[in-house]
Design an enzyme around this catalytic site. Structure first.
Site, PDB file in Angstrom:
ATOM      1  N   SER A 103     -87.010 -31.942 -45.881  1.00 35.12           N
ATOM      2  CA  SER A 103     -85.952 -30.866 -47.164  1.00 35.12           C
ATOM      3  C   SER A 103     -87.045 -29.020 -47.499  1.00 35.12           C
ATOM      4  O   SER A 103     -87.952 -29.861 -47.652  1.00 35.12           O
ATOM      5  CB  SER A 103     -86.163 -31.720 -48.174  1.00 35.12           C
ATOM      6  OG  SER A 103     -87.756 -32.871 -48.983  1.00 35.12           O
ATOM      7  N   CYS A 104     -86.507 -28.297 -47.852  1.00 41.90           N
ATOM      8  CA  CYS A 104     -87.067 -26.849 -47.948  1.00 41.90           C
ATOM      9  C   CYS A 104     -85.563 -26.002 -48.616  1.00 41.90           C
ATOM     10  O   CYS A 104     -84.488 -26.528 -48.697  1.00 41.90           O
ATOM     11  CB  CYS A 104     -87.121 -26.506 -46.900  1.00 41.90           C
ATOM     12  SG  CYS A 104     -88.187 -27.598 -45.331  1.00 41.90           S
ATOM     13  N   THR A 105     -86.286 -24.742 -48.906  1.00 46.86           N
ATOM     14  CA  THR A 105     -85.635 -23.887 -49.712  1.00 46.86           C
ATOM     15  C   THR A 105     -85.752 -22.927 -48.966  1.00 46.86           C
ATOM     16  O   THR A 105     -87.422 -22.530 -48.947  1.00 46.86           O
ATOM     17  CB  THR A 105     -86.227 -23.879 -51.297  1.00 46.86           C
ATOM     18  OG1 THR A 105     -85.259 -25.010 -51.540  1.00 46.86           O
ATOM     19  CG2 THR A 105     -84.930 -23.108 -51.558  1.00 46.86           C
TER      20      THR A 105
END
Length: 551
Positions: A2-4
């Site tokens: 999970s990343c942004t």
């Protein structure tokens, strides 16, 4: 995973740089220690084998030097995550995304199929390797390309040849352009150039919302894709357009509608992050009233927009560490209710391993053009720090992360500070704010002084880029950097035995390595001081505290 991701075009940044930034967040319940290293040409594999998928790939014999932030612990491959090469090409990989069941049915993921039985058995089946993925992308692409466009092309060829076992978004930039690539099923891909005057805000979902296939398969000015994309869409009935000719012609379309997902989980995990980033960068619009065009659960939040003001490093730092400040959704806030404060997944999350802001600056010579602003650990409790990337080695404080928890490591110290400060966020917030201000302001001043020293060494005000020979005398003693001469020779794109190639001479690398060490020394002193303050404040707030003492 999970990343942004946040991408900012050169005309949208305060100094004309291209900026790509991404939080590298581990999956739930796991924390991946990170390290900052330089990969010199002799250390780059010529025969590559993926640890996760077991795919084997022969690589060219002409890699250049590059700096990356991979996993520190073995078991899951290199996972370079973000990197910049000596040719001033930057790459961030990956933003984990999702494609829908129709796409997966038409082009399944290329997953590792373990061997069955033993050789010689009647039912024995040998292992079938999987495709390439996050573990591999930067290692396979970054040291071989000379522009962002070339990087997209190389990545696309690898995806078409070997396939992938996961859906991902990959950012590639140079001094002029930023491209964002999304994988579509096992072998297909699309890529779009971020407009120069725009930013792109990307959570963990397929983001591209407008795509011109005719451009992609023609001049490729702003779009690129796998060669058979239109046939893939047509044969597998992926076009959802309602026009009379939609089944016969594929031109411009919305990739989210054709390839993406639209789930309740997206409204908890993804769309709120895009909403908050755009709310911050376009604040004059209505984001909060019942009549707002976009809300935290809107599925049509634009992939890219023109910001109201030019974007700074500090803007990126704030957003990538943000937790919905000044809204009812802030887990540390006082607005809203206990339910709203934990309704959405924040950007600055506990599971962040590192955040890299990759800045390529057009106003500096090629040798010191690229800077990686780097932080380890949970964003609300740490700081960005700038480091030059055209180096052969990196400071031990950021390089030598191990499995053992130690305050000799920036990663582990940042994790300790976050865990101590989080239960007492308000009480520790001033100390953390001052720490961030001190390190980032010192970082800006440090980079400016080193740049000026290198420029001043030429007498002509600039260091030549690759392909030009310049002798420079008497670099001033700035930030501890002192040499009698700097020489940049040749146009060797393959690098030399000591890892110095087109990006600059041995002496330039020495100077940049010394500058990085000075920056790391300052970061360490400030981080240790913050640890002491947070430990004292949080110790006084322990639940077994008692005010009365015996004397």
């Amino acid at each position: 995973m999970s990343c942004t991701t946040l991408l900012v075009g050169k005309s949208a940044t305060i100094d004309g740089s291209t900026m790509i930034a991404r939080n590298d967040d581990s999956g739930s319940g796991r924390y991946d220690p990170k390290r900052f290293i330089a990969v010199n040409p002799p250390d780059q594999p010529r025969h590559y084998r993926s640890e996760l998928s077991h795919v084997s790939i022969e690589l060219p014999d002409d890699p250049c030097r590059y700096s990356i932030v991979p996993n520190a612990l073995p078991g899951r491959g290199i996972l370079a995550e973000c990197g910049i090469s000596e040719r001033n090409i930057a790459m961030s990989a990956t933003e984990t995304i999702a494609v829908n069941e129709r796409v997966l049915g038409a082009d399944p993921m290329v997953e590792l199929q373990p061997a069955h039985g033993n050789p010689g058995d009647a039912d024995y089946r040998p292992e079938i390797p999987g495709g390439i993925g996050e573990e591999d992308f930067i290692t396979l692409v970054l040291p071989y390309v000379h522009s962002a466009r070339e990087g997209v092309r190389r990545l696309g060829e690898l995806l078409e040849r070997f396939g992938t076992y996961e859906a991902n978004g990959i950012a590639i930039s140079d001094v002029d352009e930023i491209w964002y690539v999304e994988t579509i099923g096992g072998h297909h891909w699309i890529a779009k150039r971020v407009p120069d005057d725009c930013y792109a805000a990307i959570p963990n979902q397929l983001g591209l919302d407008d795509f011109d296939v005719e451009d992609a398969l023609g001049d490729a000015r702003n779009h690129m894709c796998s060669a058979d994309l239109t046939e893939f869409i047509r044969v597998n009935h992926l076009d959802r357009g309602m026009g009379a000719d939609s089944l016969n012609r594929v031109g411009r379309f919305n990739p989210r509608t054709l390839f993406g997902t639209r789930t309740t989980k997206d409204h908890i995990y993804n769309t709120p992050r895009a909403w908050y980033m755009e709310r911050y960068l376009n604040p004059s619009e209505d984001w909060d009233s019942p009549a707002a065009r976009y809300t935290p659960i809107s599925d049509d939040i634009p992939w890219c927009r023109r910001p109201e003001n030019r974007v700074t490093v500090e803007d990126v730092a704030f957003l990538m560490a943000s937790h919905f400040e000044d809204t009812p959704y802030d887990p540390y806030g006082t607005l809203g209710t206990e339910e709203t404060r934990h309704r959405y997944r924040p950007i600055g999350i506990n599971r962040t391993g590192q955040m890299g802001l990759l800045q390529i600056r057009p106003y500096e010579p090629e040798a010191n053009r690229s800077v990686m602003w780097l932080q380890y650990g949970s964003g609300p409790f740490t700081t960005l720090t700038p480091f030059y990337t055209n180096v052969r080695d990196t400071p031990a404080y950021l390089r030598d992360t191990s499995a053992e928890v130690s305050t000799d490591s920036f990663y582990w110290t940042s994790r300790i500070i976050a865990a101590l400060a989080d239960p007492h966020y308000v009480s520790n917030s001033n100390a953390i704010e001052h720490y961030r201000e001190n390190v980032m302001s010192h970082g800006h001043a440090h980079i400016a002084r080193v740049d000026a020293a290198l420029r001043g060494a030429t007498g002509a005000g600039a260091i030549a880029g690759a392909g030009h020979a310049v002798s420079c005398a008497d670099i001033e003693d700035v930030e501890g950097i002192k040499h009698d001469a700097v020489r940049m020779d040749g146009d060797s794109t393959a690098g030399t035995a000591d890892g110095v190639g087109a990006g600059g001479s041995r002496m330039v690398c020495d100077a940049l390595e010394q500058a990085n060490q000075r920056m790391a020394d300052y970061l360490r002193s400030q981080t240790q001081e913050l640890l002491g303050k947070v430990l004292y404040t949080s110790s006084n707030l322990m639940r077994n505290s008692f005010a009365m003492s015996d004397r």
